[in-house]
Design an enzyme around this catalytic site. Structure first.
Site, PDB file in Angstrom:
ATOM      1  N   SER A  47      22.989  11.582 -22.939  1.00 46.96           N
ATOM      2  CA  SER A  47      22.230  11.204 -21.742  1.00 46.96           C
ATOM      3  C   SER A  47      21.095  10.230 -22.025  1.00 46.96           C
ATOM      4  CB  SER A  47      21.671  12.449 -21.045  1.00 46.96           C
ATOM      5  OG  SER A  47      20.685  13.074 -21.843  1.00 46.96           O
TER       6      SER A  47
ATOM      7  N   LYS B 144      13.986  13.945 -21.373  1.00 47.33           N
ATOM      8  CA  LYS B 144      14.151  12.960 -20.307  1.00 47.33           C
ATOM      9  C   LYS B 144      12.916  12.068 -20.219  1.00 47.33           C
ATOM     10  CE  LYS B 144      18.037  14.775 -18.801  1.00 47.33           C
ATOM     11  NZ  LYS B 144      19.316  14.048 -18.979  1.00 47.33           N
TER      12      LYS B 144
END
Length: 225
Positions: A146, A184
């Site tokens: 990701s 993230k």
């Protein structure tokens, strides 16, 4: 094909928009390109608009929208991403770019386990010599893809500096609802917190501010070659 100044201005506008959601001022754009006057910025913006890279938003002063980026832009350019301080040779070879301090590796960031809940360290790794020794650091093994467009690959060991705050656009370990940890990029806007992946195949996750806690900020990584 864009000129160097056109490309640099476009990437600067994109960077500011992604960080704050607000277009940079003409003064900021002038300073970013080391120009002496704002007239040069006006010409560059007009050229970018004519070529279909940006659009001026009607009824909003100084409002610009980036429509596309040049094909030659790197992932770092597009995402204003963390530029990993990769320790060459990984963890399996002797490396002279290390100091004597070691930090714990606490598990895998994609495992969904909050950092505080990990009681037993998996291993210890040297702290890269470019990092301050007075900080509190820990390592986490990356699982998944990701964050690949930020230069963070599956199997890397990311080095996190403990902190409960982070500036917009920083890559962080974020704890969601007290039970799930994510690596993230964080962006706060109004009463929401966005956690962005650095991979176009993943959607941005939006949360209320009371659901997200920052546990640390990414500062470096190890990669085995």
């Amino acid at each position: 094909m864009l000129t160097k100044k056109q490309k640099n201005l476009l990437l600067f506008i994109n960077k500011k928009l992604r960080a704050s959601g607000v277009s940079p001022s003409y003064e900021e754009m002038k300073d970013s390109l080391n120009l002496k006057s704002k007239s040069g910025i006006h010409r560059l913006i007009s050229a970018l608009e004519e070529r279909g890279f940006i659009r001026r938003l009607a009824h909003k002063a100084r409002a610009l929208e980036v429509i596309k980026l040049p094909e030659t832009a790197s992932a770092n350019d597009i995402y204003n991403s963390f530029s990993p301080s990769v320790i060459k040779g990984g963890l399996d070879t002797e490396n002279t770019n290390l100091n004597e301090m070691e930090i714990p590796v606490l598990g895998s960031i994609a495992a969904g386990t909050p950092v505080e809940a990990i009681q037993n360290e998996v291993s210890r790794i040297p702290l890269p010599s470019n990092l301050e020794k007075n900080g509190q650091y820990f390592g986490l093994k990356v699982q998944g893809d990701s964050m690949i467009e930020a230069g963070i690959n599956e199997g890397d060991t990311v080095i996190i500096k403990r902190s409960d705050t982070a500036d917009n656009g920083k890559i962080v370990v974020a704890l969601i609802d007290e039970h799930e940890a994510m690596l993230k990029r964080i962006r706060r806007k109004g009463k929401t917190v966005a956690l962005e992946s650095a991979n176009r195949n993943y959607e941005t996750k939006i949360f209320g501010p009371d659901r997200v806690k920052v546990q640390g900020v990414l500062v470096s990584l190890y990669r085995n070659f």
